[in-house]
Scaffold this motif. Structure first.
Motif: not given
Length: 800
Positions: A236-249
């Motif tokens: 949830a924290a990564m989604k909020q600050v725009g870092l979710t792209h790091l955990t998707a290939v």
């Protein structure tokens, strides 16, 4: 004109082809049968014939050819997917036995009902169906829903045998049917490369097992997109600050892997052709390791395109390459046209090849160190291009996004490359892989720290949902980039450019201030004079009564810890003077840990009917999170107070409190019922009472009691007693209900009943968080609006 400083014109010929192919695919997959595709194909062929006869419109011919190829691909793939009559069987909801090949890892889902088994969802390709007395060979993509027991260990590439029931799929999806699966009958593990890839993935998980929780969950996601161990709060924290792209290939993963392969080949003295061969082998191997599903294949193509575009030296040359890749991917898989991930991948790659290098060069010319210039230019370019699309999924802008990406950038490459090395080493030397994974884990911990710190900052700015939000973000992007360009010119051209930059920034600030009033979340939240808030937690209850400036009484905690925690955070609640858990169903107690975490707790009231195993879990959570707060059972007739809130317990009666082996209705009627007053406003919270429970509470209701607000019992189900609400005659009725649920809540009869009392009905499924504000003399209601950022999480708890 030529020379080093000459501008290179954009080559948009293939871009037009890509756009035409995209629009064609988007429309064709909605109705992929032969008839609509054939009609479209005939029209396109006719147009092509006319253009070829007149020998004009070569560019239009190219666009029409791309559209025709996409149409043919849709028709052929749909025909292959529906062969064997699988759509007819799905429409009839036929039961049978199936053979299938799994095409994704399982993803967790909540139980269908309290006490039920956990579930998973996964993608598969049916290869054989035996139903209604006949057996058919198929190649049908399906979505499988199953109990987690036995299915959670299934992996990509496994061949499985199962029984179950077919159902129709939603239009426009890749799947042509859904399968409600029974227990697995047999599982056959793949051999060769797929088995080796699974062994490597498991080796990475084992290598990071001794590390802290964030590193243990995050590093496999950074390396191979394996997010099975990623903590929910970190996600949830990564989604909020725009870092979710790091955990998707993504394309960046493949670019790093291929770049590392090229670098190693260069160190070994390989020539250009050998380096390209090594890069190709590395890319293919990484796709196998990360699973060759559509998203990974897309990332591989886009990552390769980004590398080619950057290597070209002149960024405009990357545009035709990106366009060609888009056309090729859409012909191979037209259903990508409807995936947000595909849109963002294409936009980010275009930004990288078109803007990142020239912006970095300008920063370098302005005196910024070259490494820092590239670290800034890449996320700024990606955010500028992708922002208007991201807001369609998440109607807010967080200025922390770019700094967060800059801060984590130095850690991403080492984590990915060292983690990949540990993965390759794990089958040969597990102990060595554990040691090698430690520095990669430290990088992952840094990324987690940045994400958690950024998420705690109150910097998220709401914008309108939908197209209006995309326009607002696009305008903000233009204004901020324009201000930055003007500020840069100020150094060379005088004060007027500084004034222009300040003016643009002021307009941007005004836009941010006004935008939330135009749609999406309804203005600033929370309203300053809020008294009662119904939290939107999906199919569950969480009601907050304001007892002080930063304190409250919480009645139920919903099904999910992050959803209730987010609601309390938005209200600024730092202390819970009292927590009341009306009864022990998961949709009322499942989020307790999130509600308590990081907050002081004064006291806890529980339903006297302890239902296992939920009661045991609740007591463990209270012991861990609530410290020494007293925990007591609620007794009908007892009273209490906390700050500006007072209450009287109206139920349950002693007969239900002593029930042995209660059924679901008895557990609902064991709900703690509170008659509360908040600054003089009367509130009745009815838990999940059914008709019998409502009648018993009605008998205990003190004469002359005035109720301004009622929390409607049992999510607005049909099991309501008309006399109960006729006696209460509330001014406001709050229905806590999930946007999608199989129970049919709220029932139409209940809504009619409430309308007959004259109450204003607030529903969390349509209104999001809802608030009652003001005073008994001036009672008002404010709604926050549904928040698409949490839609997926709420949907987990909206079916029954």
């Amino acid at each position: 004109m030529s020379g080093e400083g000459a501008a290179v014109p954009l080559d948009l010929r293939l871009a037009a082809v890509a756009l035409g192919a995209w629009l064609t695919a988007f429309g064709a997959v909605t109705a992929p049968g032969w008839f609509p595709v054939a009609v479209g194909a005939v029209l396109l062929v006719g147009a092509l014939a006319v253009l070829l006869l007149v020998r004009r419109g070569a560019r239009v011919v190219l666009v029409l050819t791309g559209c025709l190829l996409v149409l043919l691909s849709v028709a052929l793939q749909h025909s292959r997917s529906t062969a064997g009559g699988v759509e007819d069987l799905a429409a009839a909801r036929a039961s049978g036995t199936f053979s299938a090949t799994v095409t994704s890892d399982p993803r967790a889902l909540p139980a269908l009902h309290d006490g039920g088994p956990a579930r998973v969802v996964l993608d598969a390709r049916l290869t054989r169906v035996t139903a209604r007395g006949r057996t058919s060979a198929l190649a049908a993509p399906v979505t499988v829903f199953a109990a987690a027991d036995g299915w959670r260990d299934v992996r990509w590439g496994d061949r499985v045998e199962l029984g179950g029931r077919l159902g129709p799929a939603d239009p426009g999806r890749r799947s042509v049917a859904v399968v409600s699966a029974g227990p697995l009958r047999a599982t056959h593990r793949p051999r060769g490369p797929l088995r080796a890839a699974e062994r490597l993935r498991a080796g990475l998980r084992d290598a990071v097992a001794p590390q802290p929780r964030d590193a243990r969950g995050l590093l496999p996601g950074l390396v191979v997109g394996d997010t099975s161990g990623l903590p929910d709060d970190l996600e949830a924290a990564m989604k909020q600050v725009g870092l979710t792209h790091l955990t998707a290939v993504s394309g960046s993963n493949t670019t790093l892997v291929v770049g590392f392969c090229v670098l190693v080949a260069s160190w070994l003295g390989c020539g250009r052709r050998a380096r390209l061969l090594v890069a190709g082998v590395g890319l293919v191997g990484f796709v196998g390791l990360a699973r060759p599903d559509p998203s990974v294949l897309r990332a591989a193509v886009m990552g390769g395109v980004a590398l080619v575009g950057l290597a070209a030296g002149r960024p405009t040359r990357g545009v035709p390459v990106v366009a060609a890749a888009v056309v090729g991917l859409l012909v191979a898989d037209p259903w990508l046209a409807r995936e947000h991930g595909f849109v963002l991948s294409v936009l980010a790659t275009t930004a990288l090849v078109l803007f990142a290098r020239p912006w970095a060069d300008r920063l370098t010319a302005a005196g910024v160190p070259r490494v820092l210039a590239h670290a800034l230019a890449v996320p700024v370019a990606a955010q500028a291009v992708c922002g208007p699309v991201v807001v369609l999924l998440q109607p807010s802008v967080n200025p922390v996004t770019i700094p967060a990406n800059v801060l984590v950038a130095p850690a991403v490459a080492p984590a990915t490359v060292i983690g990949l090395a540990a993965t390759l080493l794990s089958p040969l030397w597990p102990a060595g892989a554990v040691v090698l994974a430690w520095p990669a884990g430290l990088c992952a911990q840094w990324i987690g720290l940045v994400a958690r710190t950024g998420a705690r900052l109150p910097t998220s700015l709401p914008v309108p949902a939908g197209a209006a939000g995309a326009l607002v973000v696009g305008a903000l992007t233009v204004l901020v980039l324009g201000a930055a360009a003007a500020a840069a010119r100020f150094r060379r051209s005088g004060r007027r450019w500084l004034g222009f930059a300040v003016a643009l920034l002021l307009v941007a600030a005004l836009l941010v201030r006004c935008a939330p009033r135009w749609g999406g979340p309804a203005g600033p939240w929370p309203p300053p004079d809020w008294l009662v808030v119904g939290c939107d937690v999906g199919q569950g209850d969480a009601v907050v009564l304001r007892s002080g400036q930063r304190s409250a009484v919480l009645v139920d905690a919903g099904p999910d810890d992050l959803l209730v925690d987010g609601c309390l955070d938005r209200l600024g609640v730092r202390r819970l003077d009292a927590v009341v858990l009306t009864h022990f169903h998961a949709d009322h107690v499942g989020g307790l840990a999130g509600a308590l975490r990081g907050r002081e707790v004064g006291r806890v009231l529980l339903s006297p009917l302890a239902v296992e195993p939920a009661a045991r879990t609740v007591h463990r959570t209270l012991a861990r999170e609530a410290g020494d707060a007293p925990v007591t059972g609620a007794v009908a007739g007892s009273t209490g107070s906390a700050g500006e809130v007072t209450w009287t317990v109206l139920g349950p009666g002693p007969s239900l409190a002593d029930a042995a082996a209660p059924d679901s209705s008895q557990v609902n009627d064991s709900s703690v019922v509170l008659l509360a007053r908040v600054r003089g406003v009367g509130v009745l919270l009815a838990g999940d009472l059914e008709r019998e429970g409502q009648r018993q509470v009605l008998a205990r209701l003190p004469g002359g009691t005035a109720v301004d607000v009622v929390k409607v019992a049992h999510h607005g189900s049909a099991t309501q007693d008309r006399r109960f609400y006729a006696r209460l005659r509330p001014r406001v009725a709050v229905v806590e209900v999930g946007a999608v649920n199989d129970y049919g809540h709220p029932a139409a009869a209940t809504l009619d009943l409430l309308a007959a009392t004259g109450a204003r009905v607030l529903r969390t499924d349509t209104d999001g968080d809802v608030a009652v504000t003001g005073s008994a003399q001036d009672l008002r209601t404010v709604v926050r609006g549904p928040d698409p950022r949490e839609a997926d999480r709420r949907a987990r708890y909206s079916s029954g």
